[in-house]
Design a protein around this motif. Structure first.
Motif, mmCIF file in Angstrom:
data_model
loop_
_atom_site.group_PDB
_atom_site.id
_atom_site.type_symbol
_atom_site.label_atom_id
_atom_site.label_comp_id
_atom_site.label_asym_id
_atom_site.label_seq_id
_atom_site.Cartn_x
_atom_site.Cartn_y
_atom_site.Cartn_z
ATOM 1 N N LEU A 185 -10.954 -12.169 -11.197
ATOM 2 C CA LEU A 185 -10.432 -11.507 -12.388
ATOM 3 C C LEU A 185 -11.590 -11.052 -13.276
ATOM 4 N N ILE A 186 -12.533 -11.955 -13.537
ATOM 5 C CA ILE A 186 -13.688 -11.623 -14.359
ATOM 6 C C ILE A 186 -14.523 -10.523 -13.694
ATOM 7 N N GLU A 187 -14.719 -10.638 -12.407
ATOM 8 C CA GLU A 187 -15.532 -9.662 -11.683
ATOM 9 C C GLU A 187 -14.922 -8.266 -11.750
ATOM 10 N N ARG A 188 -13.616 -8.184 -11.610
ATOM 11 C CA ARG A 188 -12.950 -6.879 -11.646
ATOM 12 C C ARG A 188 -12.997 -6.269 -13.050
ATOM 13 N N GLY A 190 -26.741 -10.428 -26.526
ATOM 14 C CA GLY A 190 -26.084 -11.178 -25.456
ATOM 15 C C GLY A 190 -24.580 -11.260 -25.551
ATOM 16 N N VAL A 191 -23.972 -10.489 -26.475
ATOM 17 C CA VAL A 191 -22.527 -10.540 -26.677
ATOM 18 C C VAL A 191 -21.876 -9.225 -26.250
ATOM 19 N N THR A 192 -20.859 -9.312 -25.426
ATOM 20 C CA THR A 192 -20.071 -8.148 -25.023
ATOM 21 C C THR A 192 -18.602 -8.463 -25.237
ATOM 22 N N ARG A 193 -17.892 -7.522 -25.861
ATOM 23 C CA ARG A 193 -16.459 -7.684 -26.095
ATOM 24 C C ARG A 193 -15.711 -6.592 -25.352
ATOM 25 N N VAL A 194 -14.721 -6.991 -24.572
ATOM 26 C CA VAL A 194 -13.973 -6.061 -23.725
ATOM 27 C C VAL A 194 -12.488 -6.183 -24.033
ATOM 28 N N PHE A 195 -11.844 -5.037 -24.195
ATOM 29 C CA PHE A 195 -10.401 -5.005 -24.442
ATOM 30 C C PHE A 195 -9.753 -4.174 -23.331
ATOM 31 N N ILE A 196 -8.874 -4.802 -22.572
ATOM 32 C CA ILE A 196 -8.155 -4.121 -21.497
ATOM 33 C C ILE A 196 -6.798 -3.665 -22.025
ATOM 34 N N ASN A 197 -6.467 -2.416 -21.766
ATOM 35 C CA ASN A 197 -5.163 -1.850 -22.121
ATOM 36 C C ASN A 197 -4.409 -1.612 -20.823
ATOM 37 N N THR A 198 -3.437 -2.467 -20.518
ATOM 38 C CA THR A 198 -2.749 -2.364 -19.223
ATOM 39 C C THR A 198 -1.898 -1.108 -19.102
ATOM 40 N N GLU A 199 -1.676 -0.403 -20.223
ATOM 41 C CA GLU A 199 -0.897 0.826 -20.188
ATOM 42 C C GLU A 199 -1.781 2.069 -20.258
ATOM 43 N N GLY A 200 -3.098 1.889 -20.175
ATOM 44 C CA GLY A 200 -4.029 3.003 -20.332
ATOM 45 C C GLY A 200 -4.253 3.813 -19.064
ATOM 46 N N ASP A 201 -5.043 4.872 -19.179
ATOM 47 C CA ASP A 201 -5.378 5.770 -18.079
ATOM 48 C C ASP A 201 -6.294 5.053 -17.088
ATOM 49 N N ARG A 202 -5.843 4.906 -15.857
ATOM 50 C CA ARG A 202 -6.595 4.132 -14.860
ATOM 51 C C ARG A 202 -7.504 4.988 -13.980
ATOM 52 N N HIS A 203 -7.616 6.279 -14.275
ATOM 53 C CA HIS A 203 -8.401 7.165 -13.412
ATOM 54 C C HIS A 203 -9.906 6.964 -13.563
ATOM 55 N N LYS A 204 -10.339 6.416 -14.706
ATOM 56 C CA LYS A 204 -11.770 6.287 -14.957
ATOM 57 C C LYS A 204 -12.281 4.866 -14.758
ATOM 58 N N ILE A 205 -11.485 4.018 -14.148
ATOM 59 C CA ILE A 205 -11.916 2.652 -13.870
ATOM 60 C C ILE A 205 -11.892 2.419 -12.366
ATOM 61 N N SER A 206 -12.468 1.312 -11.931
ATOM 62 C CA SER A 206 -12.513 1.018 -10.499
ATOM 63 C C SER A 206 -11.111 0.803 -9.945
ATOM 64 N N LYS A 207 -10.973 1.020 -8.654
ATOM 65 C CA LYS A 207 -9.680 0.831 -7.997
ATOM 66 C C LYS A 207 -9.244 -0.623 -8.104
ATOM 67 N N GLU A 208 -10.218 -1.544 -7.999
ATOM 68 C CA GLU A 208 -9.902 -2.967 -8.070
ATOM 69 C C GLU A 208 -9.324 -3.340 -9.439
ATOM 70 N N LEU A 209 -9.938 -2.799 -10.509
ATOM 71 C CA LEU A 209 -9.438 -3.086 -11.842
ATOM 72 C C LEU A 209 -8.093 -2.401 -12.069
ATOM 73 N N ALA A 210 -7.955 -1.185 -11.554
ATOM 74 C CA ALA A 210 -6.679 -0.471 -11.678
ATOM 75 C C ALA A 210 -5.554 -1.251 -10.994
ATOM 76 N N ASN A 211 -5.843 -1.822 -9.836
ATOM 77 C CA ASN A 211 -4.845 -2.629 -9.130
ATOM 78 C C ASN A 211 -4.471 -3.870 -9.944
ATOM 79 N N LEU A 212 -5.484 -4.486 -10.544
ATOM 80 C CA LEU A 212 -5.243 -5.693 -11.336
ATOM 81 C C LEU A 212 -4.357 -5.407 -12.544
ATOM 82 N N ILE A 213 -4.716 -4.393 -13.337
ATOM 83 C CA ILE A 213 -3.922 -4.140 -14.542
ATOM 84 C C ILE A 213 -2.564 -3.540 -14.186
ATOM 85 N N GLY A 214 -2.488 -2.893 -13.016
ATOM 86 C CA GLY A 214 -1.195 -2.418 -12.547
ATOM 87 C C GLY A 214 -0.274 -3.581 -12.240
ATOM 88 N N TYR A 215 -0.834 -4.638 -11.647
ATOM 89 C CA TYR A 215 -0.030 -5.824 -11.359
ATOM 90 C C TYR A 215 0.405 -6.511 -12.650
#
Length: 281
Positions: free
Chosen positions: A42-45, A163-188
């Protein structure tokens, strides 16, 4: 107390049934991600990195601040083999999305609290990631992934190496600009649709947990407690709007006199509300 219990009993009927639970629910998410073999990918994707292994995974990790400052309870706190720390939060409620930035800032500060021993150099401060998986768009730009690092306003190519990174995932967002693995994850996460081996593993774990009666009972007990917390104050004549104002300001560590001014609650009511927040979180 009877009023609170009655309202909690009414609200509990609206809670998602355990056998209908999905990974979007933070309680289910924490149970699934306690397994290293599911948490690591999950973290890797999400981050697009490779991790050697995870050395520490704890659901609902509590960080108690010093003195009278607000403590926190993270959905999932993880440390990998290299000492990098990850806080992962499942966020379905968009009521207070305008405060997610400040919330993530506070989480980082308490994760760093006590991380260095006396006389230890700042270079030993561990690298940290705060990840919010949102079932809504937290910033309204339609992106599936928002990544934030501290940059120089005058030269955006200059990134502050804190050394700090903050990431916000939007599961309803446009998945065309992210990796296929991440797109599959947020699609699930969004739809429950299995599209690869990893999402199949997630789905199997969710189904197995839903068949665990003991886990279901624990969930209902947990939600009953949360409902009582959410209804605190109604039997004392506190309006919904004033109560929510006080809760938001308490969560953002605002001064008590300022909370009293904006929420119109008495100091006694504010202190009782703060105590209830501390018990739950």
């Amino acid at each position: 107390m009877k009023t609170i219990r009655k309202q909690a009993d009414m609200s509990i009927k609206n809670i998602t049934k355990w056998n209908k639970m999905t990974i979007k629910n933070s309680y289910m998410f924490r149970l699934v991600m306690e397994k290293n073999n599911l948490c690591k990918p999950l973290i890797e994707r999400i981050l697009g990195i490779k991790i050697k292994s995870l050395s520490y995974v704890e659901a609902e990790k509590s960080f108690e601040a010093k003195l009278k400052t607000k403590g926190i309870r993270l959905d999932l706190f993880v440390i990998d083999e290299d000492g990098v720390a990850y806080d992962i939060e499942m966020q379905m409620d968009n009521s207070y999305k305008q405060f997610l930035g400040k919330r993530s800032r506070y989480y980082v500060s308490l994760m760093d609290n006590g991380a260095l021993k006396k006389d230890e150099p700042y270079s030993h401060l561990r690298k940290s990631y705060v990840i919010f998986i949102c079932t809504f768009d937290p910033f309204g730009k339609g992106l599936a992934k928002y990544t934030f690092n501290a940059i120089c306003n005058e030269d955006h190519s200059l990134v502050l190496d804190d050394g700090v990174t903050r990431v916000f995932i939007n599961t309803e967002g446009d998945r065309h600009k992210i990796s296929k693995e991440l797109a599959n994850l947020i699609g699930y996460i969004s739809t429950g649709k299995v599209t690869d081996d990893y999402t199949r593993q997630l789905d199997e774990e969710v189904r197995e947990l839903r068949n665990d009666t003991g886990k279901g009972v624990s969930y209902m007990t947990y939600m009953q407690t949360m409902m009582e917390h959410e209804n605190i104050g109604f039997d004392k004549g506190i309006s919904q709007a004033n109560r929510e104002t006080a809760i938001i300001m308490l969560q953002n560590n605002e001064p008590l006199n300022k909370i009293a001014m904006y929420s119109r609650l008495t100091m006694e009511q504010i202190n009782e509300l703060a105590a209830s927040l501390h018990r739950v979180h």
